[in-house]
Structures are given as structure tokens and as C-alpha cells.
Design a protein around this motif. Structure first.
Motif, PDB file in Angstrom:
ATOM      1  N   GLY A 144       9.625  48.270 -47.539  1.00 13.64           N
ATOM      2  CA  GLY A 144      10.574  49.100 -48.283  1.00 13.64           C
ATOM      3  C   GLY A 144      10.733  50.485 -47.685  1.00 13.64           C
ATOM      4  N   ILE A 145      11.841  50.707 -46.971  1.00 15.75           N
ATOM      5  CA  ILE A 145      12.105  51.979 -46.301  1.00 15.75           C
ATOM      6  C   ILE A 145      13.439  52.527 -46.768  1.00 15.75           C
ATOM      7  N   ASN A 146      13.462  53.804 -47.142  1.00 15.22           N
ATOM      8  CA  ASN A 146      14.696  54.500 -47.483  1.00 15.22           C
ATOM      9  C   ASN A 146      15.355  54.965 -46.190  1.00 15.22           C
ATOM     10  N   ASP A 147      16.590  54.545 -45.961  1.00 18.96           N
ATOM     11  CA  ASP A 147      17.243  54.815 -44.685  1.00 18.96           C
ATOM     12  C   ASP A 147      17.277  56.298 -44.324  1.00 18.96           C
ATOM     13  N   GLN A 148      17.415  57.179 -45.316  1.00 18.93           N
ATOM     14  CA  GLN A 148      17.607  58.593 -44.997  1.00 18.93           C
ATOM     15  C   GLN A 148      16.387  59.237 -44.348  1.00 18.93           C
ATOM     16  N   MET A 149      15.225  58.603 -44.460  1.00 21.36           N
ATOM     17  CA  MET A 149      14.044  59.205 -43.832  1.00 21.36           C
ATOM     18  C   MET A 149      13.874  58.777 -42.374  1.00 21.36           C
ATOM     19  N   LEU A 150      14.746  57.883 -41.890  1.00 22.06           N
ATOM     20  CA  LEU A 150      14.604  57.375 -40.529  1.00 22.06           C
ATOM     21  C   LEU A 150      15.285  58.233 -39.466  1.00 22.06           C
ATOM     22  N   LEU A 151      16.402  58.811 -39.814  1.00 20.12           N
ATOM     23  CA  LEU A 151      17.252  59.434 -38.807  1.00 20.12           C
ATOM     24  C   LEU A 151      16.547  60.576 -38.071  1.00 20.12           C
ATOM     25  N   VAL A 210       5.687  52.691 -26.011  1.00 13.87           N
ATOM     26  CA  VAL A 210       6.917  53.271 -25.470  1.00 13.87           C
ATOM     27  C   VAL A 210       7.489  54.214 -26.530  1.00 13.87           C
ATOM     28  N   THR A 211       7.786  55.435 -26.136  1.00 14.08           N
ATOM     29  CA  THR A 211       8.328  56.425 -27.071  1.00 14.08           C
ATOM     30  C   THR A 211       9.852  56.340 -27.119  1.00 14.08           C
ATOM     31  N   GLY A 212      10.393  56.497 -28.317  1.00 14.15           N
ATOM     32  CA  GLY A 212      11.836  56.531 -28.491  1.00 14.15           C
ATOM     33  C   GLY A 212      12.214  57.506 -29.589  1.00 14.15           C
ATOM     34  N   VAL A 213      13.511  57.747 -29.733  1.00 12.35           N
ATOM     35  CA  VAL A 213      14.015  58.570 -30.829  1.00 12.35           C
ATOM     36  C   VAL A 213      15.139  57.808 -31.525  1.00 12.35           C
ATOM     37  N   ILE A 214      15.215  57.971 -32.842  1.00 12.64           N
ATOM     38  CA  ILE A 214      16.265  57.311 -33.618  1.00 12.64           C
ATOM     39  C   ILE A 214      17.480  58.226 -33.668  1.00 12.64           C
ATOM     40  N   GLY A 215      18.605  57.716 -33.203  1.00 17.12           N
ATOM     41  CA  GLY A 215      19.835  58.493 -33.176  1.00 17.12           C
ATOM     42  C   GLY A 215      20.952  57.804 -33.935  1.00 17.12           C
ATOM     43  N   SER A 216      22.087  58.514 -34.014  1.00 13.60           N
ATOM     44  CA  SER A 216      23.288  57.967 -34.646  1.00 13.60           C
ATOM     45  C   SER A 216      24.475  58.804 -34.182  1.00 13.60           C
ATOM     46  N   LYS A 217      25.614  58.496 -34.680  1.00 19.79           N
ATOM     47  CA  LYS A 217      26.818  59.287 -34.406  1.00 19.79           C
ATOM     48  C   LYS A 217      26.574  60.742 -34.815  1.00 19.79           C
TER      49      LYS A 217
END
Length: 341
Positions: free
Chosen positions: A86-93, A106-113
Motif C-alpha cells: 500500500g503506497i500513496n502515489d504522492q510520496m513517490l515523486l 543500481v541508483t535511480g530517481v523517480i521523475g515525471s513530466k
């Protein structure tokens, strides 16, 4: 206790990938228990033998945390992901993440428009996780597939650290319960045989608790988890009355009774022992989520079960916050209960 909780909280353990957490617990417990085994689903079962005619007590703390998993890699090497738990989407960005591959992290970052290219109506909406992606700094799909694979689990990159008088960590739900379990199993004195169970896949259906409880068939059980601390802005006290620093929660019911209604004898035992030992505690009737106790108490012909949960702020986010005295008092309460059985 602080050092143990840090090791557990910083370890990765998305549901189905609890190996590192389990290894830490095994290393901590190997010199303090009579037997350690791993069942077919991956549950850790540590046993402290009691008297031959004594009761059998199950203590359960789930080892898994919510997280993500790679489900698709596009032609430019950007990763689409699924949510595990159960994850609330707004805490991911815009979070930094760790992808756990067979060849390392492997390190990454979560991005969007970017907001600069959003229409006004878009800016007012929470971005859905399906419109996010993970950038690992590669040029194309082939390059990405050389270092990550479909199905690799992903955790948010946050470290356990002090936060004023409190402590913050990415997976305090439920590494707090795991730490309590380890400390109790090291120190317990009881005529009962005690099974300390680190369960798998709680966040995706209480799966490990079901199989472990069926195998052990104990006389009673306690689930060790966390509960919502509502002592911060944005939540009414009547909706989440538990407060950090005021003692572990004794859960009377959860999910409005659809999950667990604590057995009357367990309720009486926990409260009477806490009162006698002057251990602070908080009673809770919850309308929210549930714990491994729901699966355990419905096993076989029924197992009397209760829940002890230190109140924790911001659970199911990478920045959960807890008061260490609540964790320590949970240990004291369980040890005192076990002495009386």
C-alpha cells in the motif's frame, strides 16, 4: 536497541525479498535460541524451548516493507514500475531509489513530466504512479537491460537517523516489530516454548503468518507491529489518538473488527501485566489496516491473539518516525507477559 533498529531499517526487504532482513535477525539470534529454521515460504522461526508440558507462544513480526518492482523498460532506458504493498502515489515523486539487482544496487530517481509543461488543471492533481518513471542515467533499453531486469525490487533511498528526540527510517513498518522480536527472544524467561517468527509478505496479504501459524499451531500469539501516531497536524485526535512517547499500543480491534478483535483473555493479560509493572501503554480501537494477527487468529480451530504496536508517524512512507522509549516499553511488556505464562 537503536543500533539494532538501524541495521534492520536500512536493510532492503520488499515483500518476497526479505533475505537480508532475515539474515540480520538470524545473526542476532543464533546464540540466544535453541533452534533456527527457515520454512518453505521464507519465514524465520526461532525457538526457545520451555517446559515439556508448557504452553506454546508465537510472536510474529513481519520482515517485509512496501516497495516497487520493475515491470517495463522503454526504448530510451526509462523504467516503469509496479507498486508492492500500500503506497500513496504522492510520496513517490522525485525520490531517489535503490534497485536491487543480482549484480548489486543500481541508483535511480523517480521523475515525471515537469510542472513547467503541465496545464493548470494538471498541476492541481496528484500525479499517478503510472505517469512516473525511473531514470538510471542510461541511453537506451539495451544499456538498461545490461544492468537491471524485469522483476528487480526497488526501495526508496532513506537512512535511519535521529530526528530530535525521535528516530526516522524508511521501513519502520515493520522493522520496529523485528527489533522488538529479537530483543524479546534474547531475554525471554518463561515456562512456555516461544516461537519468534519473522514473517514474509505481510504487506501483500499476511501470507507468511498464515503458513507459519498453521505449522506451529500455538496456544496463543502476539503480533508485533506498528500503529498510526496521530500527534501531528492534519489529523483529528479522535481518528488516531495514539501519541509518540506515551507507550506501545495494545490493539483492541482493527479494521473495524473485520481484521482482529483481540481475544478477551489476551486483552486482560496484556492490560493487567502493564498495570502491575507500571509500563505505559495506549489502548486502540482502529478502523484502519490490520496485521499478521488477522491471519494467525483464524488458523486451524482458532488461536487467541493480540497485537502490541509502538505508535509511529507517517507509516507507509520513507520517513516513518518513532520514539525509542515506545519500542523499549514494548519489549518490557512482552517479557513481563511471558514470565507469567
Amino acid at each position: 536497541m537503536k543500533d539494532l533498529l538501524k541495521k534492520l531499517a536500512d536493510a532492503p526487504g520488499v515483500s518476497g525479498f526479505e533475505d537480508e532482513v532475515r539474515d540480520i535477525m538470524i545473526n542476532e539470534l543464533k546464540d540466544s535460541v535453541d533452534k533456527i529454521e527457515i520454512d518453505q515460504l521464507g519465514n524465520l522461526i526461532a525457538t526457545r524451548n520451555g517446559k515439556p508440558d508448557g504452553k506454546k507462544i508465537m510472536l510474529a513480526a513481519h520482515m517485509d516493507e512496501i516497495g516497487l518492482m520493475i515491470r517495463y523498460i522503454d526504448k530510451n532506458g526509462f523504467i516503469k514500475f509496479s507498486k508492492i504493498g500500500g503506497i500513496n502515489d504522492q510520496m513517490l515523486l522525485n525520490q531517489e531509489v535503490s534497485i536491487h539487482t543480482s549484480n548489486g544496487i543500481v541508483t535511480g530517481v523517480i521523475g515525471s513530466k515537469p510542472p513547467h509543461r503541465m496545464k493548470e488543471a494538471e498541476r492541481k492533481k496528484v500525479i499517478d504512479y503510472e505517469n512516473m518513471f525511473i531514470d538510471i542515467g542510461v541511453s537506451d533499453k539495451e544499456e538498461a537491460e545490461n544492468i537491471v531486469k524485469l522483476g528487480d525490487p526497488i526501495t526508496i533511498k532513506q537512512e535511519f537517523t535521529e530526528l530530535g528526540k525521535l528516530y526516522k527510517g524508511k521501513a519502520l513498518d515493520n522493522r520496529i516489530g523485528c527489533a522488538v522480536l529479537v530483543e524479546v527472544m534474547k531475554k525471554a524467561e518463561s515456562d512456555a516454548t516461544i516461537y519468534g517468527v519473522g514473517t514474509v509478505q505481510e504487506e501483500v496479504g499476511l501470507k507468511g503468518a498464515k503458513t507459519a501459524a498453521f505449522k506451529l499451531n500455538p496456544d496463543m500469539a502476539l503480533a508485533l507491529d506498528v500503529t498510526i501516531a496521530g500527534d501531528h497536524p492534519g489529523i483529528k485526535e479522535e481518528d488516531a489518538p495514539a501519541k509518540t512517547g506515551k507507550g506501545p499500543g495494545i490493539i483492541l480491534t482493527d479494521a473495524s473488527g473485520r481484521g482482529l478483535i483481540t481475544h478477551p483473555k489476551i486483552k486482560e493479560l496484556l492490560i493487567s501485566v502493564a498495570d502491575e509493572e507500571e509500563i505505559p501503554y495506549q489502548l486502540e480501537v482502529s478502523e484502519g489496516g490490520t496485521t499478521d494477527a488477522t491471519a494467525i487468529h483464524l488458523t486451524r480451530e482458532g488461536i487467541p491473539t493480540g497485537v502490541i504496536s509502538p505508535p509511529t508517524r507517517y507509516i507507509h512512507t520513507p520517513v516513518s518516525v518513532v520514539a525509542m522509549e515506545d519500542v523499549e516499553n514494548a519489549v518490557k511488556l512482552i517479557l513481563a507477559v511471558l514470565e507469567r505464562i
